[in-house]
Each structure stands twice: as C-alpha cells, then as structure tokens.
Design a protein around this motif. Sequence first.
Motif: not given
Length: 240
Positions: A80-107
């Motif tokens: 996992g990587m955490v950057f100085q400038h966060f790099h969150l997805f601005p158009h997704k909610t906090v919850l969606e930010n957390l679930t996006y990769a687990p759903i799309t990448v890990k299935g």
Amino acid sequence: MIKVQDLYKSFGETEVLKGITTEIKEGSVVAVIGPSGSGKSTFLRCLNYLEEPTSGRIWIGDDELTDPNTNKMKIRQKVGMVFQHFHLFPHKTVLENLTYAPITVKGIAKKEAEEIAMSLLKKVGLVEKAEAYPNRLSGGQKQRVAIARALAMEPKAMLFDEPTSALDPEMVKEVLDVMKDLSNTGMTMVIVTHEMGFAREAADRILFLDGGKIVEDASPKEFFTSPASERAKEFLKKVL
Ligand code: ADP
Ligand code: MG
C-alpha cells in the motif's frame, strides 16, 4: 519482507539512486530520512514499481518485482502507498474510496467490501464520514481515509511518502497516531518523514539517504544521539 539489491535509478542523465542495498524485515518500521532531493521518494516509488528501476533487484516477500515475468499489478496490491497529497477519488464518497479497488481489482463482493471498509473507518476514527465526499474533509481526515483505503487492499507492507507534510500543524498528530497504531499491529512500514520525533519514537530503524545512497542505517537511538557520518550530523543540526 522487502529486499533491495544494488538499486539504481536515473531520469535521463540524472542518476538519482546510486546503488541501494537493504532489507526490511517483516513487521518492522523503517523511517527514511534525508535532505530534499536525496532520492527518498524515488526509492519508495521503486518499491512499488511506480518507477521502474534502471538496474538492481527488488523482492516483495518471495516475489521478485524486478523479474520481467512478474505480474507487477499483483505485487503492487501487496504494497500500500500513502502520498503527501492524499490522492483520494474526489467524485467518490469516503466509503466508495475504500471499496473501489477491493471490488474492481480483487473482485470482493460489494457488501463484504463495505463491511471491511467500515471496520477500517472505525480504526481511523472516521465512521461518521463514510458518506461524505473528500472535499468536505480536513487534511488530517483525508489522510486517514487514504491510509484506510490502502489498508482495504490488505497489503503486506505500507509505504508512506511524507504523509504529514501537507497538513496544518494541528492535524499532524491525528495522522501520526493512526500510523503508530498500525505499527503496533505488526504492519511492515517504510515511512519517508520529516517528523523527527515520530521517527525516533515509532521507527525500529532509520535509513539516512543522501545523494542517492544509504549513508546511515542505524537504530533511532544511535542515529539521533551519535550519528556516524558528517552528513547526518549536518542534517540533524538543521532539522532538530
Ligand atoms: P526526495 O524525495 O528525497 O526529495 P526525490 O526522489 O523526489 O527526492 O528526487 C531526487 C532527485 O530526482 C531530484 O533531483 C529530482 O529532481 C529528481 N527526480 C525525481 N523524479 C523525477 C522525474 N520523474 N524526472 C526527472 N527527475 C526526477
Ligand atoms: Mg520526496
């Protein structure tokens, strides 16, 4: 957990990393310290293959990242990587930010991903922000979301590149506290930081980089009380 052998990285004519060899043990917390431009970010980005090394070898666990046959995406999921400038997805909610990769990448199923996400938000103290969009959060909250998002992929190691450098001073502690908690769970962590107090307290080991090389590899106590090199002494004089 992470092994680096004779790592070199150049950008065009500029040689930034000049032969880095080190090993980072499972469960250890390593702080990477050094002057601006010494190659700290480049080193971290190579560990995640965000930069392709010019030469040298890197292993994450038993997998060699630098083997041409290795699936880079697969290994990158483990780190996992955490950057100085966060790099969150601005158009997704906090919850969606957390679930996006687990759903799309890990299935992972949406419901399960959401359960994991909520338990991580609980860990970083942001359950009540699950439905908020990133622009409604403070810098410290954004960075805690970014940490939770990285953890949602269940990484074997976490890399942090100056995670508190973009924060207002009053928000630094809440992020460092989350990182401290994480270190106590046995997570392997490599942290580029200018927070000397945190490095001294939370790290097992300090790597001091200068000019693209590891100039010192020492315990925090050794490094901060009796640095071996002139360069580290000079550096500490400026920052402490
Ligand atoms: P640090 O994080 O220690 O401040 P960096 O790894 O960001 O250092 O940068 C080290 C050197 O590499 C700097 O001189 C920087 O300008 C250069 N550098 C970093 N990334 C690139 C890039 N993508 N292209 C060209 N030069 C780069
Ligand atoms: Mg940097």
